[in-house]
Design a protein around this motif. Structure first.
Motif, PDB file in Angstrom:
ATOM      1  N   VAL A 406      20.406  15.498  16.136  1.00 33.38           N
ATOM      2  CA  VAL A 406      19.420  15.382  15.053  1.00 33.38           C
ATOM      3  C   VAL A 406      20.120  15.142  13.720  1.00 33.38           C
ATOM      4  O   VAL A 406      19.715  14.290  12.919  1.00 33.38           O
ATOM      5  N   GLY A 407      21.197  15.901  13.460  1.00 28.47           N
ATOM      6  CA  GLY A 407      21.951  15.698  12.220  1.00 28.47           C
ATOM      7  C   GLY A 407      22.556  14.313  12.136  1.00 28.47           C
ATOM      8  O   GLY A 407      22.539  13.675  11.069  1.00 28.47           O
ATOM      9  N   ALA A 408      23.076  13.807  13.264  1.00 26.40           N
ATOM     10  CA  ALA A 408      23.643  12.453  13.261  1.00 26.40           C
ATOM     11  C   ALA A 408      22.564  11.405  13.017  1.00 26.40           C
ATOM     12  O   ALA A 408      22.765  10.450  12.244  1.00 26.40           O
ATOM     13  N   GLY A 409      21.399  11.575  13.650  1.00 29.29           N
ATOM     14  CA  GLY A 409      20.324  10.611  13.453  1.00 29.29           C
ATOM     15  C   GLY A 409      19.777  10.618  12.035  1.00 29.29           C
ATOM     16  O   GLY A 409      19.540   9.541  11.448  1.00 29.29           O
ATOM     17  N   MET A 410      19.583  11.808  11.464  1.00 19.34           N
ATOM     18  CA  MET A 410      19.071  11.878  10.095  1.00 19.34           C
ATOM     19  C   MET A 410      20.077  11.304   9.099  1.00 19.34           C
ATOM     20  O   MET A 410      19.697  10.628   8.135  1.00 19.34           O
ATOM     21  N   THR A 411      21.365  11.547   9.327  1.00 19.67           N
ATOM     22  CA  THR A 411      22.381  10.985   8.436  1.00 19.67           C
ATOM     23  C   THR A 411      22.449   9.473   8.563  1.00 19.67           C
ATOM     24  O   THR A 411      22.660   8.758   7.583  1.00 19.67           O
ATOM     25  N   PHE A 412      22.245   8.968   9.783  1.00 21.59           N
ATOM     26  CA  PHE A 412      22.216   7.516   9.963  1.00 21.59           C
ATOM     27  C   PHE A 412      21.030   6.901   9.217  1.00 21.59           C
ATOM     28  O   PHE A 412      21.128   5.802   8.672  1.00 21.59           O
ATOM     29  N   ILE A 413      19.913   7.628   9.160  1.00 30.21           N
ATOM     30  CA  ILE A 413      18.735   7.113   8.462  1.00 30.21           C
ATOM     31  C   ILE A 413      18.964   7.082   6.958  1.00 30.21           C
ATOM     32  O   ILE A 413      18.696   6.081   6.291  1.00 30.21           O
ATOM     33  N   VAL A 414      19.481   8.195   6.413  1.00 29.21           N
ATOM     34  CA  VAL A 414      19.687   8.250   4.951  1.00 29.21           C
ATOM     35  C   VAL A 414      21.001   7.601   4.539  1.00 29.21           C
ATOM     36  O   VAL A 414      21.246   7.411   3.345  1.00 29.21           O
ATOM     37  N   GLN A 415      21.894   7.310   5.530  1.00 27.79           N
ATOM     38  CA  GLN A 415      23.152   6.598   5.298  1.00 27.79           C
ATOM     39  C   GLN A 415      24.092   7.335   4.352  1.00 27.79           C
ATOM     40  O   GLN A 415      24.868   6.725   3.628  1.00 27.79           O
ATOM     41  N   SER A 416      24.026   8.660   4.359  1.00 26.41           N
ATOM     42  CA  SER A 416      24.934   9.436   3.517  1.00 26.41           C
ATOM     43  C   SER A 416      24.943  10.871   4.014  1.00 26.41           C
ATOM     44  O   SER A 416      23.886  11.517   4.073  1.00 26.41           O
ATOM     45  N   SER A 417      26.124  11.362   4.375  1.00 25.91           N
ATOM     46  CA  SER A 417      26.221  12.763   4.789  1.00 25.91           C
ATOM     47  C   SER A 417      26.021  13.699   3.608  1.00 25.91           C
ATOM     48  O   SER A 417      25.508  14.809   3.771  1.00 25.91           O
ATOM     49  N   SER A 418      26.411  13.264   2.408  1.00 28.68           N
ATOM     50  CA  SER A 418      26.213  14.106   1.217  1.00 28.68           C
ATOM     51  C   SER A 418      24.736  14.336   0.951  1.00 28.68           C
ATOM     52  O   SER A 418      24.326  15.456   0.608  1.00 28.68           O
ATOM     53  N   VAL A 419      23.925  13.309   1.106  1.00 26.33           N
ATOM     54  CA  VAL A 419      22.484  13.454   0.873  1.00 26.33           C
ATOM     55  C   VAL A 419      21.875  14.401   1.899  1.00 26.33           C
ATOM     56  O   VAL A 419      21.082  15.291   1.556  1.00 26.33           O
ATOM     57  N   PHE A 420      22.244  14.249   3.164  1.00 25.62           N
ATOM     58  CA  PHE A 420      21.642  15.088   4.202  1.00 25.62           C
ATOM     59  C   PHE A 420      22.065  16.554   4.048  1.00 25.62           C
ATOM     60  O   PHE A 420      21.214  17.458   4.080  1.00 25.62           O
ATOM     61  N   THR A 421      23.361  16.806   3.885  1.00 30.53           N
ATOM     62  CA  THR A 421      23.811  18.192   3.753  1.00 30.53           C
ATOM     63  C   THR A 421      23.323  18.826   2.454  1.00 30.53           C
ATOM     64  O   THR A 421      23.033  20.026   2.419  1.00 30.53           O
ATOM     65  N   SER A 422      23.196  18.025   1.391  1.00 27.59           N
ATOM     66  CA  SER A 422      22.653  18.567   0.145  1.00 27.59           C
ATOM     67  C   SER A 422      21.169  18.876   0.270  1.00 27.59           C
ATOM     68  O   SER A 422      20.662  19.757  -0.423  1.00 27.59           O
ATOM     69  N   ALA A 423      20.470  18.164   1.156  1.00 30.23           N
ATOM     70  CA  ALA A 423      19.045  18.422   1.348  1.00 30.23           C
ATOM     71  C   ALA A 423      18.799  19.686   2.171  1.00 30.23           C
ATOM     72  O   ALA A 423      17.823  20.404   1.926  1.00 30.23           O
ATOM     73  N   ILE A 424      19.662  19.986   3.150  1.00 29.64           N
ATOM     74  CA  ILE A 424      19.439  21.183   3.963  1.00 29.64           C
ATOM     75  C   ILE A 424      20.017  22.438   3.313  1.00 29.64           C
ATOM     76  O   ILE A 424      19.670  23.545   3.730  1.00 29.64           O
ATOM     77  N   THR A 425      20.870  22.281   2.288  1.00 33.65           N
ATOM     78  CA  THR A 425      21.452  23.455   1.638  1.00 33.65           C
ATOM     79  C   THR A 425      20.398  24.368   1.013  1.00 33.65           C
ATOM     80  O   THR A 425      20.425  25.585   1.235  1.00 33.65           O
ATOM     81  N   PRO A 426      19.422  23.867   0.226  1.00 31.88           N
ATOM     82  CA  PRO A 426      18.391  24.777  -0.284  1.00 31.88           C
ATOM     83  C   PRO A 426      17.521  25.368   0.807  1.00 31.88           C
ATOM     84  O   PRO A 426      17.012  26.487   0.652  1.00 31.88           O
ATOM     85  N   LEU A 427      17.334  24.661   1.933  1.00 33.02           N
ATOM     86  CA  LEU A 427      16.565  25.227   3.039  1.00 33.02           C
ATOM     87  C   LEU A 427      17.292  26.409   3.668  1.00 33.02           C
ATOM     88  O   LEU A 427      16.664  27.386   4.088  1.00 33.02           O
ATOM     89  N   VAL A 428      18.610  26.340   3.729  1.00 35.58           N
ATOM     90  CA  VAL A 428      19.388  27.484   4.199  1.00 35.58           C
ATOM     91  C   VAL A 428      19.276  28.634   3.203  1.00 35.58           C
ATOM     92  O   VAL A 428      19.170  29.801   3.585  1.00 35.58           O
ATOM     93  N   GLY A 429      19.256  28.305   1.919  1.00 36.43           N
ATOM     94  CA  GLY A 429      19.186  29.347   0.897  1.00 36.43           C
ATOM     95  C   GLY A 429      17.892  30.131   0.951  1.00 36.43           C
ATOM     96  O   GLY A 429      17.903  31.371   0.854  1.00 36.43           O
ATOM     97  N   ILE A 430      16.764  29.467   1.115  1.00 35.10           N
ATOM     98  CA  ILE A 430      15.483  30.179   1.114  1.00 35.10           C
ATOM     99  C   ILE A 430      15.158  30.772   2.474  1.00 35.10           C
ATOM    100  O   ILE A 430      14.153  31.476   2.607  1.00 35.10           O
ATOM    101  N   GLY A 431      15.989  30.529   3.475  1.00 33.76           N
ATOM    102  CA  GLY A 431      15.813  31.196   4.763  1.00 33.76           C
ATOM    103  C   GLY A 431      15.017  30.428   5.784  1.00 33.76           C
ATOM    104  O   GLY A 431      14.612  31.007   6.794  1.00 33.76           O
ATOM    105  N   VAL A 432      14.784  29.143   5.583  1.00 35.07           N
ATOM    106  CA  VAL A 432      14.062  28.350   6.586  1.00 35.07           C
ATOM    107  C   VAL A 432      14.983  27.970   7.738  1.00 35.07           C
ATOM    108  O   VAL A 432      14.574  27.967   8.900  1.00 35.07           O
ATOM    109  N   ILE A 433      16.237  27.646   7.437  1.00 37.53           N
ATOM    110  CA  ILE A 433      17.226  27.286   8.455  1.00 37.53           C
ATOM    111  C   ILE A 433      18.324  28.351   8.433  1.00 37.53           C
ATOM    112  O   ILE A 433      18.838  28.710   7.364  1.00 37.53           O
ATOM    113  N   SER A 434      18.683  28.841   9.600  1.00 38.56           N
ATOM    114  CA  SER A 434      19.753  29.831   9.684  1.00 38.56           C
ATOM    115  C   SER A 434      21.112  29.152   9.573  1.00 38.56           C
ATOM    116  O   SER A 434      21.247  27.935   9.782  1.00 38.56           O
ATOM    117  N   LEU A 435      22.121  29.951   9.247  1.00 30.27           N
ATOM    118  CA  LEU A 435      23.480  29.423   9.135  1.00 30.27           C
ATOM    119  C   LEU A 435      23.968  28.906  10.481  1.00 30.27           C
ATOM    120  O   LEU A 435      24.668  27.888  10.547  1.00 30.27           O
TER     121      LEU A 435
END
Length: 651
Positions: A406-435
């Protein structure tokens, strides 16, 4: 005392059964009830006489008090706690995003319509803020290229330094940090390899460094959540798990590559075995949406950096800001806002850097607020179950690998690992996605960004196709090898444990996050680069004692935590060292006092003048109260009984 212990043992067994969720529903409740009834009885058995009666104790005590004050010394008060306290005390547990509003069934027609409209408006705002967030990341990358792009080209120009694997690694980190794009630094490396200025084997450490440098973006994004301690703990750990994966992979694979050339030989076999022909470029998916806005702000000629790196003397006098844009038929003047601005690249870069950081922080804060308001009730339960729940036994191990895909596919769509990881970082912070779930998603983003580079390399001309594709494949197999090292076996998922420890540290001392960024991405790479330029003898002479000392400290810390009896008495703790060498508390006091001093000295004069005005008003009020004597009032005036008008002062 034995009778008292038996009662507590019975009650503890009942609580343990509640925590373990016994298959017999009534058994835990029955045991807890028996234990509680025994605890409510006197602590002495019925056949023993109480040493003092209530009348005697009341008579003997000169100052009778409450029952709590006259309790016997050996009676123990049962602590009031829930069986879920141990879960609530753990800051790494995902918080329950509860819905405090009315349920859907309790709303009338008007309330249901308003709730639906509110949800639609929030979703539209969330999509808009995400769009601005992604565009600000693109503009931020352009700003860094304007500020440090030519310097990055100059760094790449020294081919003798790049032949050193350690120096090549550090240069890859620094250049990617300057241009904020691993794709840009990789394209520079491909240009140098294609022009014959750099060999593929020397380019592999630079690609490894680019993989490290691209992870600084989501670490900067995580620092925007420093307002809430637990959110900052989770967000910073979710961001730095990417850093630890890259650094640990480099620590293993860089010496292996320098000694054996395994990545170079493997990719060489693949290139020679298949008749690879050029194809189409990577499809533009997200860029189709973001380019209209970002191109209206700034457009860059990225070939200038590559020309500087390849030694073109005319490229030094060129500007990175694109003035003329090519269309399908003719060349026309570009339409971005800086096309007519007679400003140097550095000035435009600094302006865009400030604006993009401001928009980035604002969008991130608003996204977190919107997600906190939207992810409530059943929505939060469904999302958290979908993202964080494993498959049932015995297929639980498959979940992580699906998250990688899923991470590889989403990064391929947005064409940037920085964009994808920066987008999931606040989701980890508020507790939607676990570490634990963010870790495989991050590993998948590393693979996704390499697949984009492979497709881009396959669109290269025929004379540069082999070299471009080999560099892209080296990047791909480096990430695959890192995943094989640090993911399949749960014991080897060391980046999660390191990120959690760093998250705890930065949550307690928040200034440590800035220190971490400076040390890992600036000071340490610059120091290693300086030692590499001095010669491998100097690098080995300085690095080997530091590495040995670090290994010794790690081993001693592990033994202190698990088997201190095997250590000498002097090494069972670090108290023999000065406190600043084994505790962050003295440094925290220094930093806190320094920030307080700067805040007091650097406060603006308008704030000081406002405080002086408020003090003057308070003094005038007090002076008026002095003469507000009710004796001087006339008889026909009504006498007020409030405290404000009865302020009489003795003169």
């Amino acid at each position: 005392m034995v009778y008292l212990k038996v009662k507590y043992i019975i009650f503890a067994v009942g609580q343990w059964l509640l925590v373990q969720k016994s298959e017999i529903p009534c058994l835990p409740l029955l045991v807890c009830t028996v234990g509680y009834s025994l605890l409510s009885m006197p602590s002495t058995p019925h056949h023993q006489a109480a040493p003092h009666t209530e009348a005697t104790s009341t008579h003997n005590s000169p100052n009778p008090t409450n029952d709590a004050d006259t309790a016997p010394k050996d009676s123990v008060v049962l602590p009031a706690y829930s069986t879920e306290d141990k879960y609530e005390d753990d800051p790494w547990n995902l918080p329950e995003l509860q819905d405090n509003g009315l349920k859907w069934s309790e709303l009338d027609t008007k309330g249901k319509v308003l709730r639906v409209l509110t949800a639609i408006v929030k979703f539209i705002l969330l999509v808009g803020f995400l769009y601005m967030f992604v565009c600000s990341l693109d503009v931020l990358s352009s700003a860094f290229q304007l500020v440090g792009g030519k310097a990055a080209g100059d760094i790449f120009q020294d081919n003798a330094v790049l032949s050193n694997p350690v120096a090549g690694l550090v240069i890859g980190v620094l250049v990617t940090l300057l241009v904020q794009s691993s794709s840009t630094s990789s394209s520079i490396v491909v240009s140098m390899v294609s022009s014959g200025l750099l060999e593929v084997q020397s380019a592999v450490p630079v690609i490894m460094g680019a993989n490290i440098g691209t992870s600084v973006t989501n670490t900067i994004v995580a620092m925007m959540q420093a307002g809430d301690r637990n959110e900052f703990r989770r967000a910073f750990a979710g961001a730095t798990v990417h850093d630890f994966f890259n650094w640990l992979s480099v620590l293993i694979l860089l010496p292996l590559e320098a000694a054996t050339g395994v990545l170079y030989k493997l990719t060489k076999i693949i290139i020679d075995s298949f008749n690879i022909q050029g194809g189409n470029n990577a499809p533009d998916l997200l860029n189709v949406i973001t380019d209209p806005l970002t191109d209206a702000i700034i457009e860059l000629d990225k070939n200038v950096i590559s020309d500087i790196a390849t030694g073109d003397p005319a490229a030094r006098n060129k500007s990175l800001i694109k003035i003329w844009c090519k269309t399908e038929k003719i060349t026309v003047r570009c339409n971005h806002i800086f096309v007519y601005a007679n400003l140097p690249d550095l000035a435009v870069g600094l302006i865009l850097l400030a604006l993009s950081l401001l928009i980035l922080c604002t969008c991130l804060i608003l996204i977190v607020k919107l997600l906190n308001s939207m992810l409530k009730g059943q929505v939060a339960v469904v999302i958290k179950k979908v993202l964080n729940t494993d498959f049932p036994f015995p297929f639980g191990w498959v979940t992580g690998y699906i998250a990688i895909m899923v991470g590889a596919g989403m990064t391929f769509i947005v064409q940037s690992s920085s964009v994808f990881t920066s987008a999931i970082t606040p989701l980890v912070g508020i507790g939607v996605i676990s570490l634990e779930r963010a870790y495989p998603l991050t590993l998948g983003s590393n693979i996704g960004t390499t697949t984009t580079a492979i497709l881009a390399a396959m669109a290269a001309p025929g004379e540069t196709l082999a070299n471009s594709l080999q560099v892209a494949l080296c990047h791909f197999f480096f990430n695959i090898a890192g995943i094989l090292l640090w993911y399949p076996i749960p014991f080897t998922r060391i980046p999660i444990r390191l990120a959690r420890a760093l998250g705890n540290r930065t949550a307690k001392y928040r200034w440590f996050a800035a220190l971490y960024l400076l040390l890992c991405f600036l000071l340490m790479p610059l120091t290693i680069l300086g030692l590499s330029l001095a010669g491998w003898q100097v690098l080995v002479g300085v690095a080997v004692p530091i590495v040995v000392l670090a290994i010794f400290i790690i081993v001693v810390n592990l033994m202190q935590a698990r088997c201190p009896q095997y250590l000498p008495s002097g090494l069972r703790d670090w108290d023999f060292l000065p406190r600043p060498l084994h505790s962050m508390a003295p440094w925290d006091r220094v930093v806190t006092s320094g920030m307080a001093f700067c805040g007091a000295r650097c406060c603006c004069k308008c704030c000081q003048s406002t405080d002086d005005e408020e003090k003057g008003l308070q003094e005038r009020k007090k002076s008026l109260e002095i003469y507000d004597n009710p004796v001087l009032t006339r008889d026909d005036e009504p006498q007020e009984t409030s405290k404000e008008t009865m302020k009489a002062t003795q003169l």
